[in-house]
Design a protein around this motif. Sequence first.
Motif, PDB file in Angstrom:
ATOM      1  N   GLU A  55     -17.954  65.375 -25.334  1.00  0.00           N
ATOM      2  CA  GLU A  55     -18.347  64.814 -24.036  1.00  0.00           C
ATOM      3  C   GLU A  55     -17.690  65.562 -22.876  1.00  0.00           C
ATOM      4  O   GLU A  55     -18.332  65.850 -21.875  1.00  0.00           O
ATOM      5  N   ARG A  56     -16.411  65.853 -23.013  1.00  0.00           N
ATOM      6  CA  ARG A  56     -15.718  66.608 -21.948  1.00  0.00           C
ATOM      7  C   ARG A  56     -16.315  68.000 -21.787  1.00  0.00           C
ATOM      8  O   ARG A  56     -16.510  68.476 -20.673  1.00  0.00           O
ATOM      9  N   ASP A  59     -19.700  67.834 -20.067  1.00  0.00           N
ATOM     10  CA  ASP A  59     -19.531  67.657 -18.621  1.00  0.00           C
ATOM     11  C   ASP A  59     -19.273  68.995 -17.935  1.00  0.00           C
ATOM     12  O   ASP A  59     -19.777  69.255 -16.847  1.00  0.00           O
ATOM     13  N   ILE A  60     -18.500  69.853 -18.575  1.00  0.00           N
ATOM     14  CA  ILE A  60     -18.210  71.176 -18.019  1.00  0.00           C
ATOM     15  C   ILE A  60     -19.481  72.021 -17.950  1.00  0.00           C
ATOM     16  O   ILE A  60     -19.752  72.674 -16.947  1.00  0.00           O
ATOM     17  N   THR A  62     -22.553  71.186 -17.623  1.00  0.00           N
ATOM     18  CA  THR A  62     -23.514  70.797 -16.590  1.00  0.00           C
ATOM     19  C   THR A  62     -23.119  71.311 -15.207  1.00  0.00           C
ATOM     20  O   THR A  62     -23.966  71.417 -14.327  1.00  0.00           O
ATOM     21  N   HIS A  63     -21.853  71.642 -15.011  1.00  0.00           N
ATOM     22  CA  HIS A  63     -21.380  72.148 -13.723  1.00  0.00           C
ATOM     23  C   HIS A  63     -20.957  73.614 -13.784  1.00  0.00           C
ATOM     24  O   HIS A  63     -20.310  74.122 -12.892  1.00  0.00           O
TER      25      HIS A  63
END
Length: 84
Positions: A55-56, A59-60, A62-63
């Motif tokens: 999950e972490r 998140d990275i 996507t940005h």
Amino acid sequence: MTAGEGLEFIRIVREAEEIAGEVGQSLGSAHLLLAVFTFPNKAKILLNDRGIDEERVLDIITHMHDEPRRLIQHIKEKSRQIAT
């Protein structure tokens, strides 16, 4: 690097390339990290022990912006050195 570790590394790189391709991105370090979580291995255990999970990393991704092309080659070289 043992034969098993070499095969594990190759599998991580291939998984990362597939992940990047599926989302239409150039291969990056976050893809390599995410690929670590696709099958049981020592790196996955180490990352989980440090509170890093899929999950972490997602998140990275996507940005994430494009990284220098040389970065992936550098990561591969360092991985081989560390394994040795």
